[in-house]
Design an enzyme around this catalytic site. Structure first.
Site, PDB file in Angstrom:
ATOM      1  CG  ASP A  49      34.388  59.456-118.426  1.00  0.00           C
ATOM      2  OD1 ASP A  49      35.049  59.788-119.410  1.00  0.00           O
ATOM      3  OD2 ASP A  49      34.877  59.080-117.350  1.00  0.00           O
TER       4      ASP A  49
HETATM    5  C1  GLC Z   1      34.831  60.595-113.303  1.00  0.00           C
HETATM    6  C2  GLC Z   1      36.044  60.337-114.153  1.00  0.00           C
HETATM    7  C3  GLC Z   1      36.472  61.565-114.904  1.00  0.00           C
HETATM    8  C4  GLC Z   1      35.305  62.160-115.622  1.00  0.00           C
HETATM    9  C5  GLC Z   1      34.143  62.426-114.671  1.00  0.00           C
HETATM   10  C6  GLC Z   1      32.915  62.933-115.375  1.00  0.00           C
HETATM   11  O1  GLC Z   1      35.166  61.416-112.225  1.00  0.00           O
HETATM   12  O2  GLC Z   1      37.115  59.850-113.385  1.00  0.00           O
HETATM   13  O3  GLC Z   1      37.480  61.249-115.832  1.00  0.00           O
HETATM   14  O4  GLC Z   1      35.721  63.335-116.229  1.00  0.00           O
HETATM   15  O5  GLC Z   1      33.810  61.230-114.022  1.00  0.00           O
HETATM   16  O6  GLC Z   1      32.309  61.971-116.151  1.00  0.00           O
HETATM   17  C1  GLC Z   2      30.780  56.042-115.414  1.00  0.00           C
HETATM   18  C2  GLC Z   2      30.626  57.145-114.397  1.00  0.00           C
HETATM   19  C3  GLC Z   2      31.650  58.210-114.599  1.00  0.00           C
HETATM   20  C4  GLC Z   2      33.004  57.593-114.670  1.00  0.00           C
HETATM   21  C5  GLC Z   2      33.057  56.446-115.679  1.00  0.00           C
HETATM   22  C6  GLC Z   2      34.423  55.806-115.622  1.00  0.00           C
HETATM   23  O1  GLC Z   2      30.572  56.542-116.687  1.00  0.00           O
HETATM   24  O2  GLC Z   2      29.357  57.716-114.438  1.00  0.00           O
HETATM   25  O3  GLC Z   2      31.583  59.140-113.542  1.00  0.00           O
HETATM   26  O4  GLC Z   2      33.919  58.552-115.036  1.00  0.00           O
HETATM   27  O5  GLC Z   2      32.071  55.525-115.405  1.00  0.00           O
HETATM   28  O6  GLC Z   2      34.486  54.502-115.987  1.00  0.00           O
END
Ligand code: GLC
Ligand code: GLC
Length: 808
Positions: free
Chosen positions: A483
């Site tokens: 993300d």
């Molecule tokens: C969080 C989110 C997931 C994402 C991950 C890596 O665990 O829930 O959707 O892939 O972060 O950013």
């Molecule tokens: C932030 C976090 C990631 C998560 C995302 C969801 O980017 O670092 O882990 O998946 O928020 O909103």
């Protein structure tokens, strides 16, 4: 250092001291009503949606920590205490918390009184039941007072903590004997209320927080308790609570049990009132009637135990390694169930107001859940697919109450659509239910625009092909699985969300990870196409995958490992040419899982690079070197201090991809070693470093660049649960449902000598005995006494028992 121990026979973790390094929690509820409960009784509950139907108030990030819950205070001749130690924090002569499957039992003893509180949500019930037993362990008769306490949330948890100009004037309750009704906003548009009751006559009650606590007191010193006298307050505005007072006389050795029920009740809109201003209590009375006696409660608890026994019988291992067995047989599937139910909504790190069901997250949760209750997985797949957009793209999340996609955390994550193929394929492999592909499913929940589920998968697959970049690799969009790799975002405004901010337009930023994911799902997609009668589509899909594989080796290979991406300007990310972030974990795991470079040597090189550059004592970090400064062209990944979260944290979600990849190239010893680094039961002995629950995975363990290397955060709700279950059960222990049969092909290295697995699938039972010589080669199987070619055991009819001897 440990703070408790596993009781495997009881399927419990037994916490021995309330002074754990962090609140250690558990979940109550398996269907529609859920509670979070810490080892001191802290937490809250809600009906279906943690934001919109919250029954209890909870203050996140509070001081001291973990304030608010369902508390039971014992007042014993002027001395008063709570069996969970907090919130009163009077020293206990004995403390124990048993964390079980969907229940928690807290026992405290002080000065000759033992108080045991069992918390659970019975099956088919929208309520928490608290069975409270007081026992006089002294030699003298005792007269004690027992006070219950909960603080109600005014339903919408976000509004509840922000809109005081309104909310301090709207609280309403009714008190009827031993039952308290919380009916705020029932006079207008709500047709639901909360009920809080006990199966005994009360000596007093309170429903107004200030009357109970005193304005300047905390939960550790409520004035009603310190003085041993309820105020019989009836809330009018301010903060409604529910508190009962019971007078309990106990002869030496005597014990008495009380049943408290805290529930959610709905009335049909036309039947809200009994008489003007008085709520219709009929459904509440029906609920309470089911839990009037201890026998009723014990039966409900027994049913819950049976429910779990049945569910956990789908996959069990006996390996001689107690930590492995308890992860596989009990705690990992348990966590898979919880993440399936709650997605990322409510934990001690997710406030229950921010996130709904993630498209990507929920599909991955299915991977670890499908074998537990296939029928619920089916329903979930159809819900998720119905939020997909007609061009194959996806909302990043949808709301559990409305089941509609929303843009609260953005959309345009170009990996999202592919996960629908993974989730659906996993379900069909488990169940054999190809019929689901013919179900009619809307796009964007619009009943006028529908197609078969198979067509949805097709649009997912082709969405990638319609969005290729300059090198022929998939465009990343807003981000992919990571993300925080926001390559089109260029955010310079403090506090702006990387997930929703406007992106620069441009079709250059490409993801090697999505390419790996695409090649990985292609065989499943092609097989499903074939099974549905679309042989041409199947062939086309295989050709596209072969082309993508070539593209990855041509433009996604850096010499010693797979590149991660190309940025907005077409520059490499995750390359030896970069200053920071030379190597990132995701494409190493996923490309090898997809088989890319296995025959030509790149796969092994990539995994060696992971070992040499990314592995630490506590697991594999996401990238190295960590980004030292903020890079506007990379986005959120570089916003984190080195070693935390996506910037070189140990992101436990993607470690299993590398474990699986290691089994793809036959290195079971590596796979199992990596498994043990992050599996919580193996980290129990370093609980003072790890800090979170030793029975469930956390999303992240601080990486080697972090000051607090080895410290975990974000336990419970994480894709880590599903992926580690897939890695250990299907690839390392090696029993995996495929479309045509059960694949049996363990790859665990030499440490575990042999093991047996019992797998129930499609109504048949497979008894598998593995003799493990860690050959690193495909296993040899003898099925029902006959040697067979290959590692696939065709599915047996329901009711059959199949015996498999396996040499690995
Ligand atoms: C969080 C989110 C997931 C994402 C991950 C890596 O665990 O829930 O959707 O892939 O972060 O950013
Ligand atoms: C932030 C976090 C990631 C998560 C995302 C969801 O980017 O670092 O882990 O998946 O928020 O909103």
């Amino acid at each position: 250092m440990r703070f408790g121990h596993f009781d495997d026979a009881g399927r419990e973790y037994v916490i021995e001291t309330p002074r754990t390094p962090y609140p250690w929690i558990n979940y109550l509820g398996t269907e529609e009503f859920f509670g979070l409960v810490s080892h001191t009784g802290g937490g809250y509950c809600f009906y279906r949606d943690a934001r919109l139907r919250r029954l209890l108030r909870y203050r996140y990030n509070n001081v001291p920590t973990d304030v608010g819950g369902r508390y039971y205070y014992v007042h014993d001749g002027g001395d008063y205490w709570t069996p969970g130690w907090a919130p009163v924090k009077r020293e206990l002569d004995r403390y124990e918390c048993r964390v079980g499957l969907s229940y928690t039992k807290v026992t405290g003893e002080r000065k000759g009184i033992r108080a045991e509180v069992l918390y659970f949500v019975p099956l088919g019930t929208n309520a928490e039941v608290h069975r409270v037993t007081l026992k006089n362990t002294s030699k003298a008769a005792k007269s004690v007072k027992l006070f219950s306490f909960v603080e109600f949330c005014l339903w919408d948890a976000w509004d509840d903590q922000t809109n005081y100009q309104r909310n301090l004037s709207i609280g309403e309750v009714e008190v009827d004997g031993s039952t308290i009704y919380h009916k705020t906003e029932y006079r207008e548009r709500r047709n639901h209320y909360a009920v809080h009751s006990v199966n005994a006559a009360v000596a007093g009650f309170d429903t107004d927080r200030e009357s109970f606590l005193g304005l300047w007191n905390g939960f550790g010193e409520p004035q009603a308790v310190t003085e041993g006298r309820s105020r019989n307050s009836v809330a009018s505005g301010w903060q409604p609570i529910g508190s009962h007072q019971l007078a309990v006389d106990l002869a030496p050795g005597e014990e008495r049990t009380f049943v408290f029920v805290l529930g959610y009740v709905e009335n049909p809109v036309g039947e809200k009132w009994e008489k003007p201003g008085v709520v219709n209590k009929k459904p509440a009375r029906q609920l309470l009637a089911r839990f009037q006696t201890t026998a009723q409660v014990d039966a409900a608890l027994g049913a819950l135990r049976d429910y779990w026994t049945e569910m956990l019988s789908k996959y069990t291992v006996k390996s001689g390694d107690a930590r492995l067995d308890r992860m596989v047989n009990i705690w990992n599937p348990y966590q898979c169930m919880v993440t399936f139910n709650l997605s990322r909504s409510a934990s001690y790190f997710e406030t229950g107001i921010g996130r709904g069901m993630g498209f990507r997250d929920s599909n991955q949760d299915l991977l670890g859940f499908v074998h537990l209750v296939p029928a619920r997985a089916r329903e979930r797949i159809l819900d998720i697919a119905a939020t997909q957009k007609a061009d194959g793209s996806a909302y990043h999340q949808y709301q559990p109450l409305t089941k509609r996609g929303n843009d609260a955390v953005g959309s345009g994550f170009n990996d999202d659509p592919l996960w629908l193929i993974s989730g659906t394929a996993a379900y069909i492999k488990e169940s054999g239910d190809l019929g689901i592909l013919k179900e009619t499913v809307p796009f964007d929940n619009d009943p006028r625009d529908t197609a078969t589920l198979f067509e949805h998968l097709k649009r997912s697959f082709h969405h990638v092909l319609h969005n290729l970049g300059p090198h022929g690799l998939p465009l990343i969009g807003r981000a992919d699985w990571n993300d925080c790799l926001n390559l089109n975002c260029f955010s310079e405004t403090p506090g702006e969300s990387f997930q929703t901010t406007g992106n620069r337009t441009g079709r250059t930023a490409e993801s090697v990870f999505i390419a790996g994911l695409f090649v990985h799902v292609a065989p499943d997609y092609a097989a499903l196409a074939e099974a549905t009668g679309f042989a041409d589509e199947a062939k086309a899909a295989r050709d596209h995958a072969a082309r993508m594989e070539k593209t990855v080796l041509e433009h996604g290979w850096d010499g010693e490992w797979f590149l991660r991406a190309y940025d907005f300007f077409g520059r490499k990310i995750g390359s030896k040419e970069c200053e920071d972030g030379q190597i990132l974990i995701e494409p190493q795991g996923y490309c090898v899982m997809a088989g890319i470079g296995v025959a030509t040597g790149q796969a092994r090189k990539a995994l060696d690079s992971v070992r040499d550059r990314l592995e630490s004592a506590h697991g594999i970090v996401l990238n190295q070197p960590a980004y030292q400064a903020y890079h506007v062209e990379l986005g959120e990944i570089s916003s984190y201090p080195p070693g935390y979260k996506e910037n070189a944290g140990i992101f436990c979600h993607n470690n299993p991809w590398v474990m699986i990849a290691e089994t793809v190239i036959g290195r079971g010893d590596r796979a199992f070693a990596l498994y043990k680094k992050i599996a919580p039961a193996y980290r129990e002995e370093i609980s003072e470093v790890h800090r979170l629950e030793p029975y469930v995975y956390a999303q992240m363990i601080a990486g080697k660049d972090a000051v607090r290397h080895g410290e975990a955060k974000n336990s419970w709700l994480t894709g880590t649960a599903a992926w580690n279950f897939v890695a250990i059960s299907q690839h390392i222990l090696g029993v995996k449902p495929e479309l045509e049969g059960l694949r049996v092909n363990p790859c665990i290295g030499a440490e575990v000598e042999g093991f047996t697995i019992l797998r129930r699938c499609r109504g048949a039972e497979y008894r598998i005995r593995v003799t493990n010589e860690a050959t690193g080669k495909p296993a040899r199987l003898v099925v029902d006494g006959k040697p067979v070619d290959g590692t696939l055991v065709p599915y047996a009819p329901a009711g059959a028992v199949v015996t498999i001897e396996c040499e690995a």
